[in-house]
Design a protein around this motif. Structure first.
Motif, mmCIF file in Angstrom:
data_model
loop_
_atom_site.group_PDB
_atom_site.id
_atom_site.type_symbol
_atom_site.label_atom_id
_atom_site.label_comp_id
_atom_site.label_asym_id
_atom_site.label_seq_id
_atom_site.Cartn_x
_atom_site.Cartn_y
_atom_site.Cartn_z
ATOM 1 N N ALA A 23 95.425 81.171 1.595
ATOM 2 C CA ALA A 23 95.090 82.512 1.119
ATOM 3 C C ALA A 23 96.232 83.092 0.307
ATOM 4 O O ALA A 23 97.411 82.903 0.637
ATOM 5 C CB ALA A 23 94.776 83.417 2.299
ATOM 6 N N SER A 24 95.878 83.791 -0.729
ATOM 7 C CA SER A 24 96.880 84.497 -1.514
ATOM 8 C C SER A 24 97.080 85.886 -0.914
ATOM 9 O O SER A 24 96.282 86.360 -0.107
ATOM 10 C CB SER A 24 96.424 84.610 -2.959
ATOM 11 N N PHE A 28 97.003 88.377 4.795
ATOM 12 C CA PHE A 28 96.232 87.338 5.480
ATOM 13 C C PHE A 28 96.149 87.614 6.975
ATOM 14 O O PHE A 28 95.102 87.442 7.586
ATOM 15 C CB PHE A 28 96.880 85.974 5.226
ATOM 16 N N SER A 29 97.245 88.039 7.570
ATOM 17 C CA SER A 29 97.278 88.233 9.017
ATOM 18 C C SER A 29 96.382 89.377 9.486
ATOM 19 O O SER A 29 96.139 89.517 10.688
ATOM 20 C CB SER A 29 98.716 88.480 9.481
ATOM 21 N N SER A 30 95.887 90.177 8.574
ATOM 22 C CA SER A 30 95.004 91.287 8.964
ATOM 23 C C SER A 30 93.534 90.891 8.954
ATOM 24 O O SER A 30 92.686 91.666 9.395
ATOM 25 C CB SER A 30 95.218 92.489 8.043
ATOM 26 N N TYR A 31 93.225 89.699 8.471
ATOM 27 C CA TYR A 31 91.834 89.264 8.352
ATOM 28 C C TYR A 31 91.423 88.372 9.514
ATOM 29 O O TYR A 31 92.173 87.478 9.912
ATOM 30 C CB TYR A 31 91.630 88.462 7.062
ATOM 31 N N SER A 32 90.225 88.567 10.003
ATOM 32 C CA SER A 32 89.584 87.528 10.780
ATOM 33 C C SER A 32 89.077 86.492 9.784
ATOM 34 O O SER A 32 88.731 86.823 8.645
ATOM 35 C CB SER A 32 88.416 88.093 11.590
ATOM 36 N N ARG A 52 92.228 87.638 13.986
ATOM 37 C CA ARG A 52 93.373 87.752 13.083
ATOM 38 C C ARG A 52 94.681 87.297 13.725
ATOM 39 O O ARG A 52 95.576 86.829 13.024
ATOM 40 C CB ARG A 52 93.506 89.177 12.553
ATOM 41 N N ASN A 53 94.789 87.412 15.036
ATOM 42 C CA ASN A 53 96.020 86.950 15.690
ATOM 43 C C ASN A 53 95.837 85.588 16.364
ATOM 44 O O ASN A 53 96.718 85.117 17.064
ATOM 45 C CB ASN A 53 96.497 87.963 16.735
ATOM 46 N N ASN A 73 99.756 82.323 10.327
ATOM 47 C CA ASN A 73 99.869 83.550 9.517
ATOM 48 C C ASN A 73 101.143 83.562 8.675
ATOM 49 O O ASN A 73 101.183 84.191 7.613
ATOM 50 C CB ASN A 73 99.798 84.778 10.409
ATOM 51 N N ALA A 74 102.169 82.868 9.117
ATOM 52 C CA ALA A 74 103.402 82.801 8.329
ATOM 53 C C ALA A 74 103.196 82.006 7.046
ATOM 54 O O ALA A 74 103.901 82.226 6.057
ATOM 55 C CB ALA A 74 104.518 82.194 9.158
ATOM 56 N N LYS A 75 102.232 81.094 7.057
ATOM 57 C CA LYS A 75 101.943 80.261 5.890
ATOM 58 C C LYS A 75 100.674 80.695 5.168
ATOM 59 O O LYS A 75 100.247 80.024 4.220
ATOM 60 C CB LYS A 75 101.811 78.792 6.311
ATOM 61 N N ASN A 76 100.054 81.783 5.631
ATOM 62 C CA ASN A 76 98.816 82.263 5.007
ATOM 63 C C ASN A 76 97.757 81.156 4.934
ATOM 64 O O ASN A 76 97.059 81.023 3.925
ATOM 65 C CB ASN A 76 99.087 82.804 3.596
ATOM 66 N N THR A 77 97.638 80.397 5.994
ATOM 67 C CA THR A 77 96.758 79.236 5.964
ATOM 68 C C THR A 77 95.964 79.125 7.255
ATOM 69 O O THR A 77 96.484 79.375 8.346
ATOM 70 C CB THR A 77 97.558 77.947 5.740
#
Length: 126
Positions: A23-24, A28-32, A52-53, A73-77
């Protein structure tokens, strides 16, 4: 957010494959997040979802015990590890993001997702 799915390919029945969704953006961490798939001639169906978590995971019955959804979440992946693959798992796999993210919920319904990746083809040969 923009989503890029990758990692699809051809695998024999019983084999394994991991697909990824990058994800760009910085949210990202706020999305399910969810994975859906669409086989030729079929409607798009839910496969798996993650809050999301990462605290809550959901699977369609047909993949329980074989597939594992996860996220970094650190890698947006987000990932989908697929083991013991069957020919009926053959489909284009799509990742999706729900901007109404919650820590302990992720939707199984495609209409609740706001952003979609382009899909990656997984083919399982018998």
């Amino acid at each position: 957010v923009q989503l890029q799915a990758s990692g699809g390919g051809l695998v024999q029945a019983g084999g394994s494959l991991r697909v990824s969704c990058a994800a760009s953006g910085r949210t990202f961490s706020s999305y399910s997040m969810g994975w859906f798939r669409q086989a030729p001639g079929n409607e798009r169906e839910f496969v798996a979802a993650i809050s999301r978590n990462g605290g809550s995971l959901y699977y369609v019955d047909s993949v329980k015990g074989r597939f594992t959804i996860s996220r970094d979440n650190a890698k947006n992946t987000m990932y989908l590890q697929m083991n013991s693959l069957k020919p009926e798992d053959t489909a284009v796999y799509y990742c999706a993001a729900d901007q109404v993210g919650r820590n302990y919920y992720a939707s199984k319904w495609s209409h609740e997702y706001d952003y979609w990746g382009q899909g990656t083809l997984v083919t399982v040969s018998s």
